[in-house]
Every structure is written in structure tokens, then in C-alpha cells.
Motif scaffolding. Structure first.
Motif, short mmCIF file in Angstrom:
data_model
loop_
_atom_site.label_atom_id
_atom_site.label_comp_id
_atom_site.label_asym_id
_atom_site.label_seq_id
_atom_site.Cartn_x
_atom_site.Cartn_y
_atom_site.Cartn_z
N UNK B 60 -60.65 -11.88 22.35
CA UNK B 60 -61.57 -12.27 23.42
C UNK B 60 -60.85 -12.24 24.78
N UNK B 61 -59.63 -12.72 24.79
CA UNK B 61 -58.86 -12.71 26.05
C UNK B 61 -58.64 -11.28 26.52
N UNK B 62 -58.37 -10.37 25.59
CA UNK B 62 -58.23 -8.96 25.98
C UNK B 62 -59.53 -8.44 26.57
N UNK B 63 -60.65 -8.82 26.00
CA UNK B 63 -61.93 -8.41 26.57
C UNK B 63 -62.11 -8.99 27.98
N UNK B 64 -61.85 -10.29 28.12
CA UNK B 64 -62.06 -10.93 29.43
C UNK B 64 -61.16 -10.29 30.51
N UNK B 65 -59.96 -9.89 30.10
CA UNK B 65 -59.06 -9.22 31.05
C UNK B 65 -59.68 -7.90 31.55
N UNK B 66 -60.43 -7.21 30.70
CA UNK B 66 -61.09 -5.97 31.16
C UNK B 66 -62.16 -6.29 32.20
N UNK B 67 -62.59 -7.53 32.25
CA UNK B 67 -63.58 -7.95 33.25
C UNK B 67 -62.89 -8.49 34.50
N UNK B 72 -58.83 -18.26 32.94
CA UNK B 72 -59.62 -18.38 31.71
C UNK B 72 -59.74 -19.84 31.29
N UNK B 73 -60.95 -20.22 30.87
CA UNK B 73 -61.18 -21.54 30.30
C UNK B 73 -61.58 -21.36 28.83
N UNK B 74 -60.79 -21.94 27.92
CA UNK B 74 -61.18 -21.93 26.50
C UNK B 74 -62.15 -23.09 26.31
N UNK B 75 -63.44 -22.75 26.27
CA UNK B 75 -64.47 -23.79 26.24
C UNK B 75 -64.84 -24.14 24.81
N UNK B 76 -63.84 -24.25 23.96
CA UNK B 76 -64.03 -24.49 22.53
C UNK B 76 -62.86 -25.35 22.09
N UNK B 77 -63.16 -26.48 21.48
CA UNK B 77 -62.08 -27.38 21.08
C UNK B 77 -61.19 -26.77 20.01
N UNK B 84 -54.41 -22.16 22.33
CA UNK B 84 -53.96 -22.29 23.72
C UNK B 84 -52.44 -22.19 23.87
N UNK B 85 -51.72 -22.93 23.05
CA UNK B 85 -50.26 -22.98 23.21
C UNK B 85 -49.63 -21.59 23.08
N UNK B 86 -50.13 -20.79 22.15
CA UNK B 86 -49.59 -19.43 21.99
C UNK B 86 -50.03 -18.50 23.11
N UNK B 87 -51.31 -18.50 23.43
CA UNK B 87 -51.77 -17.49 24.38
C UNK B 87 -51.33 -17.78 25.81
N UNK B 88 -51.08 -19.03 26.14
CA UNK B 88 -50.68 -19.28 27.54
C UNK B 88 -49.31 -18.69 27.83
N UNK B 89 -48.49 -18.54 26.79
CA UNK B 89 -47.18 -17.90 26.98
C UNK B 89 -47.32 -16.39 27.19
N UNK B 91 -49.86 -14.78 28.69
CA UNK B 91 -50.78 -14.38 29.77
C UNK B 91 -50.14 -14.45 31.15
N UNK B 92 -50.61 -13.57 32.05
CA UNK B 92 -50.12 -13.59 33.44
C UNK B 92 -51.14 -14.22 34.39
#
Lengths: 273, 273
Positions: B60-67, B72-77, B84-89, B91-92
Motif C-alpha cells: 500500500x505504501x508503494x502505491x501511495x508513493x506513486x500518488x 502517510x498516516x496508517x489509519x489502522x490500529x 509502523x516500526x519496520x516501514x518508518x525505517x 521510508x524517506x
């Protein structure tokens, strides 16, 4: 006897529900080997679209083909409703779903020609039970009702519970008012709610569990194609379980509803198929 | 002001629940453009494993980057807990979840240092609320409870209903017995059950909806990074909605909970990202 007889039967579902169908096959065709796949990474199918369920079903069938299955049972009403018609044209091995067998036995059971169907939103919206039933007997009236809370209630383990009783009462009220004499349990989870449903509909309504009839149809189909297995194998090698997520959780559930110990379940990446 | 200010904020969830977070962002940051993605082909996440939720979140993050999103807000608990902990490392651009803001406001709200958390099975099993809270104040006791029937009850539309009241009563009994004074609604669907939950816990328990605090944290984050938008745009272009399945159904739900007409939602193949 074909040399394919010893090959396993592929059985798949969106998750654990299809185990109620696998269980019937194990009971009725005790010599057959089974490869079961539960799509636990993408469960449930019952709220998804036809396109998506068809795409997922095709991936699973490609996986089952790598396991050299001789026949496939779609042990999921939603996938039977949305995918069977398309995939059976594409396949070179026999494939059956649970809907047609369920519809057939319901037609035989009804006296007043009023059949109720409870199932997921997707199965009800597809109109598939109604279509199979009225093809057999256009006089039969089919009344469908989606019951989206039943699967989560089963998965919560509230099988005989006042909440489940109240929810079932609401879902079934209209069907009962229309005087149905036969009720199809059109989702593989629902047979686990059988005693609650029986309490609500009373003794006069026939409850149809398509799993029984599906196992019978599979038996007949294998016999016709000369694919019946006659070599017995020990249970551990006989039944293989695969899932797309949460192998441990699946295994615990399988262990609780199957009549033998389920000790291994493998997780695979279904998206790669 | 950076030339990235006018870029949208990406918001994602497993389905429709994250719209309660998007709604708060719309209220509190009315100039910001939003690209929302709901993973309706693979909903729900709350019963799935960390591996699977992380893989889905990365797609999903790869898709959002194409936009071309600026944050980014992960609106899901569940995804906040598992990914979150993995992807924040990786991402730019800045990314935040809903858990940390929710934990923070709960710590500020409690007087007796007993906080309850209700959420999906995955979020509870991750222990993430507990971990954030005790990092802020090790004296605080956190009591978690998974409530797997709440999401299907919300999606059935039974928001103020005797069945929902009974289910909520059972789920919350133990938390209430332990005398919590603060309750975190740790799943984005749960704020829609607010009035039923209020009836059960009474007036003395503070209900924490992480969505409010998430919108506030986003506002602060954008300001710090010099990314705040100041150019207003008409709503139709301002908010873009994407899903992986059932665009029409999503649109009807979005239309019912957002304070403007949602006329378009596009379906994409998320597996290709």
C-alpha cells in the motif's frame, strides 16, 4: 484403474470453514488422500466481489495443481458461487463446488416448495442457489437471507449462546414467516451452529448441509472417471494442510473439528501462484 | 514553504474503518489534500499475522508513493501495531500511526493509572498499546481485551442495538471489574459504537478515540517539516479514494460517514505494487 487414482483430492476454502466439507469427505471416502488449502491471509470471501473471489480461486487452483491433485472440491459457497462456472472451463481435471449438491438435496427434501437459504452476502447476492433450484423445479420459491454475523460468531466460539440465538432469531424471522420447510446452510461455517438453528426453526424444517451431498457427489464422480483410490495410507501422510497465514491458529481449529490429530500445517505465499 | 506542501497526505486502512481517522484530518487540517486507500480485497487485518500485515502495508505504501504523497498516516490500529516500526525505517517521507497518539492521550487522561484497551485480536496480541503506555509511565496498568465481534456488528449497522449492548457488556465486564478510568478505542471502527460503549462504562470512564490525537499529531508534524498546505482546493479534487475491491460499497459507506458527497472511488490491483 488409472495410475492417477493414488493422487490426492484438492479441497479449498477461504479459511477453516471448508474443514466441515473435508471432514465429510474423510468420513465417506476414507481411502482418498486430501490436500487442503485455507486462504487465511485473505479470509473472508463472503464480503468480496466476484472478480476478486475468482482471481483468488484461480491462484489456489494453480497451487493445488502443483500438488498433482486428481480432482478439486471448492469447499466454500462463495467461491462455488462466483468461480466454479469459469474455472471448470479452464481445467483439465474434474472440479465440483458445494452449491449444486446442496441445491439438489434441498429440492428433494421440500414438500411445500418453499426453501430458505442462509449464506454470506456474496453467495446470496449471486442468486446461485435460487438459480440451481429453479432450474430443477421452477415451481419452488427460494427465500435467501445473508447472515454476516454467523461466521464471526462461530470463530468467537459462541456456538450455543444467547447472543447467537438472538442474532439467528432475527436473521431467520422472515424465512420462518414465509413458512419454509427446508433450510440450506449455505456457508461452510453454519453447520457448526446447527443446534442453535434447530432450536429456532423447530423440528419440522429440514436442515440441509451441502457438505454431505458434496462428499457423495465426489464419490460418484471419482468412480465415473475411474479415479477412486483403493490404496490406504496412514493419516499423517494422507492429509496435507496448507494455508496462506496463521498456520498455528488453523491447526488448532482443524485439530478441534477433525477426528484425528493435526500436527502440521504449512504456510505458503499464495500470491505467487 | 516547500513546493511539496501542495502534495496530498496518504491515509490507509484495511477497509472503511480508517475513514473515521480521515474525517478527523479533514476537520482539523481542512486545507490538506488526502489520498485514501482501503484494502477491501483483504479486509480484515485484525485476525492476520504480523508478516502478512507488514507485507500488505508495504504494498500500500508503494502505491501511495506513486500518488506522490508528502506524508502517510496508517489509519489502522493493526497495521500501526505490526508495520509502523519496520516501514518508518524504510521510508524517506514522514509516517505516523494511530497507536502512539492514542497511548499518549490515554496516559494524560488517567488518574488511577488503570487504562483499558479494546481492539482486534492482532492489536491486543502485539502488546503495542501496553508497550507505548508503560514506556511513558511504568506505573500504569494496561488491561487489554480483543473484541472480534465489534467490526462485523458495525458493518452490519447494529450500532445502537440490544445485541451489540450484550456483546459489549461481556467484552467489557472484566475491564470494568478492574476499575479502569480510561478506555482506548483501539480499532478505527469502534468510535462508531461510542454511545453503546458509553452506556456500559458510565460517565466516569474517559473514552479515548486515537483519531483526534492522530490528526493533531499530523498537524504538528507537517508544521515541523515545513509541509503544511495553504492552498485550498475544491473537495472533489481534494479527496481521492482508492480501494482494492468493491468500490461502490465503499463509496456508500464513505458517503454516509463523511460530511460531503463521495462520488468517485477507484479500484486498483494492490497485489501489483
Amino acid at each position: 484403474m488409472s495410475d492417477r487414482c493414488n493422487a490426492p483430492v484438492g479441497v479449498f476454502d477461504s479459511g477453516v470453514g471448508g474443514l466441515t466439507v473435508a471432514r465429510e469427505i474423510m468420513r465417506n471416502l476414507p481411502e482418498e488422500n486430501i490436500v487442503y488449502f485455507g486462504d487465511t491471509a485473505r479470509v473472508p470471501y463472503g464480503t468480496k466481489s466476484k472478480d476478486t473471489v475468482l482471481r483468488y480461486s484461480r491462484q489456489i487452483i494453480r497451487f493445488l495443481k502443483t500438488q498433482d491433485v486428481k480432482a478439486i472440491v471448492i469447499a466454500c459457497n462463495t467461491a462455488s458461487a462466483y468461480a466454479l462456472e469459469d474455472v471448470e472451463k479452464e481445467l483439465d481435471i474434474p472440479i465440483i463446488g458445494v452449491v449444486k449438491p446442496g441445491a439438489k438435496v434441498a429440492c428433494e427434501a421440500t414438500h411445500n416448495k418453499k426453501i430458505g437459504v442462509i449464506a454470506t452476502e456474496a453467495t446470496i447476492n449471486s442468486g446461485i442457489y435460487s438459480s440451481y433450484i429453479t432450474r430443477q423445479d421452477p415451481q419452488i420459491q427460494v427465500i435467501g437471507k445473508a447472515c454476516p454475523l454467523f461466521v464471526p460468531l462461530v470463530e468467537e466460539g459462541w456456538l450455543k449462546d444467547s447472543v447467537t440465538f438472538e442474532v439467528a432469531g432475527r436473521y431467520l424471522r422472515k424465512l420462518m414467516e414465509q413458512d419454509i420447510d427446508t433450510l440450506i446452510l449455505g456457508c461452510t461455517h453454519y453447520p457448526l451452529l446447527r443446534s442453535t438453528l434447530r432450536e429456532i426453526v423447530g423440528e419440522k424444517v429440514t436442515l440441509v448441509n451441502p457438505a454431505y451431498e458434496t462428499a457423495r457427489e465426489l464419490k460418484q464422480l471419482l468412480a465415473e472417471k475411474g479415479l477412486t483410490n483403493i490404496q490406504s495410507q496412514e493419516e499423517a501422510r494422507k492429509y496435507q494442510f496448507y494455508v496462506s497465514d496463521q498456520a498455528d491458529k488453523f491447526m488448532r481449529f482443524a485439530d478441534s473439528i477433525l477426528p484425528f490429530d493435526v500436527n502440521t500445517t504449512k504456510k505458503i505465499s499464495i500470491e505467487e501462484y
